[in-house]
Design an enzyme around this catalytic site. Structure first.
Site: not given
Ligand code: MOS
Length: 735
Positions: A464, A631, A702
């Site tokens: 992540t 990013k 998520e």
């Protein structure tokens, strides 16, 4: 000191600090660890879905070349279940009796000198079962049904009156299939004991959860168990619970008296580390002619295994998504002979949003109102259940800016009216209101005499970007360059961190990091409090700021000194401080903590002769609060959007209805999107830093998945006039 008012909404998109390690193959993933004298473990799985083991014969396996031990329920020790967490329980420990609860359940583990020898020996184990008829269907009348399993069922206003007063009603049933998390990295565990001390390299999303479960299983103190997860090859929720193979690897190491490595096979990844459960959802909506909701009723039934508990509210979030005065949501779970489920990226929300946002699309057509306009008319300015203002909510900006970028308003509302050559073109959209979760977290900060900082917390980076955004945040808070900060994680010897789950880690960890950074700066100020040689003598934290490796008076850069100078003058190698974070209660701060919000806009092309669906483009407008790194956050949304395309069009774990065996337990038959399925994906971040959270972030791990299934299904309806209420939207369902 730096405050969130002073920071930009969107942080610079610096490259991953762990990128070079990963692309050069030198990032140590759990399965990469090997030790002298290490043995290998292989699991044996049940080939029936329900019943008992009548006889299990291990003598031939025990006598096979290289075999060190064979463990079954007949010789396994008593193992305790891991402790409950605030939101879920750990799966029951393995090999405790002869019952079979699902196909693929572990019935033994073979330990041998090599993995090949263990695999060969495992085939020699003979098992006779006393099978019973498995419970495999959600509607099986024999299945026990748990109602309101988490106490989250909502009842607001008077649903019956709201339905009775509606000018237009919509009622429909939606289904979603079982899906499997499928991280690329095969989950692996390497364990070794030194007396009662246990060290484990393990694929997971929560090292402290693994530590607590292993300590409980073997009755040893948590302080004697160390879990290391500096890298993990993805998780998507599969690493949040502590699975039986982890316990069995530690048991194998204890039994063999040697380090043991176990790597799951891809088929075992379908039965041993959880899955998203299927749902059947029934929705009733009522609205007046102008599109104001008068009633919202959402009932969801999901599955759970015979002996386990999970946290998967499917309908519950519908109570807070729209400003409808009369709303009911009800969740239930049917107990089946299925592998233990788990969280899978946007658990509950992904399935529930598909049903709700599809039903709203149906309502929009029934009223003759634009689907986006329908959402705007029912916008929840305040939290509908708590009656408190949201800590931040830029969903309206998501709708407006997303629609603008997508070109939504050029859409001809009539289904089947837009074409490109022989392809039917459809535009669909969905709104997303993601839940909020934040758990307590701790972090430590050290500043060393060479002017570098070492930050750490036992969190995980499951791909992540945790390493990167926490390095950025620390550098900013300490006034250091990125290359002067090292962030350590994935080690239970570090301060306690919560799971990397629920999109809540960045907020929890970021706040702990901020607290630790403030405290270590305070430690420097304490050190020079009576130092006549320091321009910072007597300063309070609020009097100073940091830049270029120095602490200085606010607005007076010349009146300050470097960390390294303070340490040198006081003969110190470093100063260290601990910080922690825990969210306040909503009522205490008078606002409802907001998760992320989003609007998804999708264009599909449908071949009317072949039933092919292609996603042509996607615009996602996301309110994630403050974005630490443009990013990596964009990558989160893009990756999850690909998952959403998979959920909409491809993914389905198929269980053989006769045996309970998973029929497509491999990446050849379980379809996920490939590059050809993924068009240009545009991501916009809108909104402002969140007020509930000291660093202003809301978490975007998520939300990128949620809304895609509904937006695609709604676009397919717009293209074809065919309403598909069951996922995935496959050719056979569309023709
Ligand atoms: Mo996520 S399913 O909370 O890893």
């Amino acid at each position: 000191m730096t405050t969130i008012e002073a920071v930009r909404l969107i942080g610079p998109g610096v490259d991953r600090v762990d990128g070079p390690l990963k692309v050069t193959g030198s990032a140590p993933y759990p399965g990469d660890f090997s030790f002298a004298n290490m043995a290998h473990a292989v699991l044996v799985r049940a080939t029936v879905a329900a019943g008992r083991i009548r006889r299990i014969e291990a003598a031939a396996a025990e006598a096979a070349p290289g075999v060190l031990a064979v463990i079954t329920h007949r010789n396994a020790p008593k193992l305790e279940r891991g402790p409950d967490t605030p939101a879920w329980r750990q799966p029951p420990p393995p090999l405790q009796d002869n019952r079979i609860l699902h196909y693929g359940q572990y019935i033994g583990v073979v330990v041998a000198e090599t993995a090949e020898q263990a695999t060969a020996a495992a085939r020699l184990i003979e098992t006779d079962y006393e099978p019973t008829e498995p419970l495999l269907d959600l509607d099986d009348p024999r299945a026990e049904v748990l109602t309101n399993p988490w106490g989250l069922d909502a009842h607001r206003g008077d649903l019956a009156a709201g339905l009775a007063s509606a000018d237009v009603t919509v009622e429909a049933t939606y289904t979603t299939p079982d899906e499997t998390n499928n991280p690329m990295g095969l989950f692996a565990t390497v364990a070794f004991w030194d007396g009662d001390s246990l060290t484990v390299h393990d694929s997971n999303q929560w090292p402290h959860g693994v530590r607590a479960t292993l300590a409980a299983a073997f009755g040893v103190p948590e302080s004697g168990v160390r879990v290391l997860t500096p890298f993990v090859g993805g998780g998507f929720g599969a690493g949040l619970r502590v699975w039986p193979h982890v316990v069995l690897t530690a048991l194998a190491a204890r039994t063999a008296g040697r380090p043991v490595k176990l790597v799951l096979t891809r088929p075992q990844m379908f039965t041993g580390i959880g899955h998203r459960t299927r749902t059947v959802q029934h929705i009733r909506l009522g609205a007046d002619r102008s599109g104001h909701l008068t009633a919202l009723d959402h009932e969801a039934k999901a599955s759970i295994t015979v002996e386990d508990e999970t946290y998967e509210p499917v309908a519950a979030d519908s109570a807070t998504a729209y400003a409808c005065p009369n709303a009911d949501t009800r969740d239930s779970q049917a107990r089946l002979n299925i592998p233990n489920p788990t969280f899978m990226r946007a658990p509950g929300e992904a399935q529930g949003n598909f049903a709700l946002e599809s039903a709203l699309d149906e309502l929009a057509y029934a009223i003759g109102l634009d689907p986006l306009e329908l959402r705007l008319r029912n916008y929840a300015e305040d939290h509908p259940q708590l009656g408190l203002p949201w800590s931040s909510k830029a969903l309206r900006a998501c709708y407006e800016q997303g629609a603008e970028r997508f070109g939504w308003w050029s859409r001809n509302p009539r289904p089947g009216s837009m074409r490109d050559g022989s392809w039917l073109v459809g535009y669909g959209m969905a709104g997303v209101s993601f839940f909020w979760i934040q758990m307590p977290c701790q972090a430590s900060a050290s500043i060393r005499r060479d002017g570098t900082a070492f930050m750490r917390s036992a969190a995980t980076d499951i791909g992540t970007g945790t390493y990167t955004v926490m390095t950025q945040l620390s550098a900013e808070l300490l006034g250091l360059r990125l290359d002067q900060v090292r962030f350590g994680l994935g080690d239970t010897d570090m301060p306690m961190a919560p799971p990397a789950g629920g999109s809540g880690l960045t907020a929890a960890l970021g706040n702990a990091v901020q607290a630790a950074c403030r405290k270590v700066i305070q430690a420097f100020l304490d050190t020079v409090a009576d130092d006549p040689g320091s321009p910072l003598r007597g300063c309070r934290l609020d009097d100073v700021t940091v830049a270029d490796g120095r602490i200085h008076h606010i607005n007076e850069p010349a009146r300050g000194e470097a960390y390294s100078d303070i340490l040198a003058r006081h003969g110190l190698d470093e100063l260290t401080a601990d910080g922690d974070s825990a969210p306040p209660k909503a009522q205490d701060v008078g606002m409802a903590p907001a998760g992320a919000f989003a609007a998804r806009f999708v264009e599909v092309r449908v071949d009317p002769d072949l039933g092919l669906v292609q996603v042509a483009r996607v615009v996602s407008a996301i309110d994630g609060g403050r974005i630490l790194n443009e990013k990596t956050a964009t990558s989160q949304i893009i990756g999850a959007t690909v998952g959403g395309i998979g959920m909409a069009l491809l993914e389905e774990t198929v269980t053989d209805p006769a045996t309970g065996r998973i029929a497509n337990a491999n990446l050849g038959d379980y379809l996920v999107p490939v590059n050809a399925d993924v068009p240009g994906l545009e991501v916009l971040f809108v909104g402002e830093p969140d007020r509930f959270n000291p660093i202003g972030v809301k978490g975007v791990g998520e939300i990128g998945l949620v809304g895609m299934a509904a937006a695609i299904a709604n676009a397919v309806f717009h293209a074809t006039g065919r309403r598909i209420r069951s996922l995935p939207i496959t050719i056979d369902r569309l023709l």
